[in-house]
Design a protein around this motif. Structure first.
Motif, mmCIF file in Angstrom:
data_model
loop_
_atom_site.group_PDB
_atom_site.id
_atom_site.type_symbol
_atom_site.label_atom_id
_atom_site.label_comp_id
_atom_site.label_asym_id
_atom_site.label_seq_id
_atom_site.Cartn_x
_atom_site.Cartn_y
_atom_site.Cartn_z
ATOM 1 N N GLU A 42 -30.717 61.176 73.357
ATOM 2 C CA GLU A 42 -31.790 61.755 72.563
ATOM 3 C C GLU A 42 -32.955 60.776 72.432
ATOM 4 O OE1 GLU A 42 -32.588 63.649 68.109
ATOM 5 O OE2 GLU A 42 -30.843 62.372 68.501
ATOM 6 N N GLN A 43 -32.611 59.502 72.339
ATOM 7 C CA GLN A 43 -33.660 58.499 72.192
ATOM 8 C C GLN A 43 -34.518 58.386 73.464
ATOM 9 O OE1 GLN A 43 -31.586 54.939 71.102
ATOM 10 N NE2 GLN A 43 -31.219 55.628 68.963
ATOM 11 N N THR A 44 -33.909 58.675 74.605
ATOM 12 C CA THR A 44 -34.664 58.579 75.874
ATOM 13 C C THR A 44 -35.221 59.923 76.317
ATOM 14 O OG1 THR A 44 -32.611 58.894 77.126
ATOM 15 C CG2 THR A 44 -33.285 56.628 76.638
ATOM 16 N N ASP A 45 -34.729 61.022 75.731
ATOM 17 C CA ASP A 45 -35.173 62.357 76.151
ATOM 18 C C ASP A 45 -35.538 63.157 74.906
ATOM 19 O OD1 ASP A 45 -35.706 64.760 77.309
ATOM 20 O OD2 ASP A 45 -33.746 64.986 78.277
ATOM 21 N N ALA A 46 -36.756 63.666 74.865
ATOM 22 C CA ALA A 46 -37.218 64.428 73.702
ATOM 23 C C ALA A 46 -36.918 65.908 73.825
ATOM 24 C CB ALA A 46 -38.719 64.210 73.510
ATOM 25 N N ASN A 47 -35.850 66.255 74.530
ATOM 26 C CA ASN A 47 -35.477 67.654 74.727
ATOM 27 C C ASN A 47 -34.971 68.233 73.406
ATOM 28 O OD1 ASN A 47 -34.484 70.116 75.517
ATOM 29 N ND2 ASN A 47 -33.496 69.327 77.358
ATOM 30 N N PRO A 48 -35.512 69.370 72.921
ATOM 31 C CA PRO A 48 -35.043 69.984 71.662
ATOM 32 C C PRO A 48 -33.562 70.344 71.701
ATOM 33 C CG PRO A 48 -37.152 70.909 72.323
ATOM 34 C CD PRO A 48 -36.667 70.080 73.485
ATOM 35 N N ALA A 49 -33.066 70.779 72.838
ATOM 36 C CA ALA A 49 -31.638 71.132 72.944
ATOM 37 C C ALA A 49 -30.757 69.918 72.700
ATOM 38 C CB ALA A 49 -31.361 71.730 74.320
ATOM 39 N N MET A 50 -31.178 68.773 73.205
ATOM 40 C CA MET A 50 -30.417 67.544 72.989
ATOM 41 C C MET A 50 -30.427 67.160 71.515
ATOM 42 S SD MET A 50 -28.578 65.458 74.685
ATOM 43 C CE MET A 50 -29.123 65.832 76.361
ATOM 44 N N LYS A 51 -31.581 67.392 70.886
ATOM 45 C CA LYS A 51 -31.672 67.104 69.454
ATOM 46 C C LYS A 51 -30.745 68.011 68.654
ATOM 47 C CE LYS A 51 -34.959 66.801 65.646
ATOM 48 N NZ LYS A 51 -36.379 66.981 65.212
ATOM 49 N N ASN A 52 -30.711 69.288 68.991
ATOM 50 C CA ASN A 52 -29.815 70.227 68.299
ATOM 51 C C ASN A 52 -28.346 69.864 68.525
ATOM 52 O OD1 ASN A 52 -32.022 71.697 67.357
ATOM 53 N ND2 ASN A 52 -32.015 73.103 69.115
ATOM 54 N N LEU A 53 -28.051 69.433 69.743
ATOM 55 C CA LEU A 53 -26.670 69.007 70.044
ATOM 56 C C LEU A 53 -26.293 67.782 69.234
ATOM 57 C CD1 LEU A 53 -24.066 69.196 71.672
ATOM 58 C CD2 LEU A 53 -25.187 67.857 73.489
ATOM 59 N N HIS A 54 -27.204 66.876 69.130
ATOM 60 C CA HIS A 54 -26.939 65.660 68.347
ATOM 61 C C HIS A 54 -26.709 65.997 66.875
ATOM 62 C CE1 HIS A 54 -28.201 62.081 65.978
ATOM 63 N NE2 HIS A 54 -27.409 61.470 66.865
ATOM 64 N N GLU A 55 -27.534 66.859 66.342
ATOM 65 C CA GLU A 55 -27.369 67.252 64.936
ATOM 66 C C GLU A 55 -26.041 67.979 64.715
ATOM 67 O OE1 GLU A 55 -30.761 69.554 63.964
ATOM 68 O OE2 GLU A 55 -32.144 67.846 63.855
ATOM 69 N N GLY A 56 -25.698 68.841 65.670
ATOM 70 C CA GLY A 56 -24.430 69.562 65.552
ATOM 71 C C GLY A 56 -23.237 68.621 65.591
ATOM 72 N N LEU A 57 -23.273 67.641 66.490
ATOM 73 C CA LEU A 57 -22.175 66.657 66.575
ATOM 74 C C LEU A 57 -22.098 65.804 65.312
ATOM 75 C CD1 LEU A 57 -22.529 65.488 70.295
ATOM 76 C CD2 LEU A 57 -20.743 66.942 69.329
#
Length: 237
Positions: free
Chosen positions: A138-153
């Motif tokens: 997430e820190q290297t990629d500003a993809n919203p899906a990655m952010k949502n995945l991180h929050e979910g985890l």
């Protein structure tokens, strides 16, 4: 006339002879009677002696009875003390057994999930590692899906930690603590100029406790004293 006189004379002689015979016969009978009387007197004396003995025993029997009663009382007192000691030992043994049973039941209730917790820790480790990897991505990629995945985890990890706390399962959080052979397993040694030698500076796998009892030791990296050139370079920088 002649016959009559002769008859009277014969009668007198016969009477005298009979009297003499009776006298002679009465002498042994008298002796026998005297002997019998003597025996009776002797028996009477023996009877009186026996009565005196019985009377003496009867007079002395209260003391003897008291002694016998005292001996019996002492014997019963010893038996009572023995039974009382046996009862106390049995009671103490029963209480100790009940205490051990209660502790076993309590331990079974608290630590009965020991195996389950050890198995679920593998899932917790996988979730934690995945969360760290997603954080880096997430820190290297500003993809919203990655952010949502991180929050979910992160939410799942938080929920899992709450469940662990509910059942007495907790992390050790070993970073910065001094090495403890009961809690830590040394995987590597890390030269450090900042941390004190013998303290934990790296965690390969975090340890857990279940109700204060070690469930899994932590695999850690332990700080050691850095080489002189590293210390000089550190101080120079």
């Amino acid at each position: 006339m002649y016959l009559s006189v002769g008859s009277n004379a014969a009668s007198k002689r016969l009477w005298k002879s009979g009297r003499s015979f009776l006298t002679l016969c009465a002498t042994p009978i008298q002796h026998k009677t005297e002997e019998t009387q003597g025996s009776l007197n002797t028996a009477k004396d023996h009877k009186c002696s026996a009565e005196n003995t019985v009377q003496h025993k009867m007079n002395s029997s209260p003391c003897a009875s008291q002694r016998m009663l005292q001996l019996k009382l002492n014997e019963l007192d010893r038996e009572y003390r023995t039974l009382q000691e046996n009862y106390k030992r049995v009671l103490a043994h029963a209480e100790d057994t009940n205490r051990r049973v209660r502790k076993s039941v309590e331990d079974a209730r608290i630590y009965g999930i020991h195996s389950f917790c050890k198995d679920i820790l593998a899932v917790a480790d996988l979730l934690e590692n995945t969360t760290q990897e997603v954080t880096e991505m997430e820190q290297t990629d500003a993809n919203p899906a990655m952010k949502n995945l991180h929050e979910g985890l992160c939410l799942i990890n938080e929920k899992l930690c709450n469940i662990f706390a509910k059942y007495g399962l907790e992390k050790m959080s070993s970073i910065g603590v001094k090495y403890n052979s009961a809690e830590h397993e040394i995987i590597l040694r890390v030269p450090s100029v900042e941390a004190l030698p013998g303290t934990v500076v790296k965690i390969e796998q975090e340890g857990y406790k279940l109700h204060g009892r070690i469930l899994r030791t932590a695999q850690v990296g332990l700080a050691i004293e850095a080489q002189p050139h590293l210390r000089k370079g550190r101080n120079g920088s």
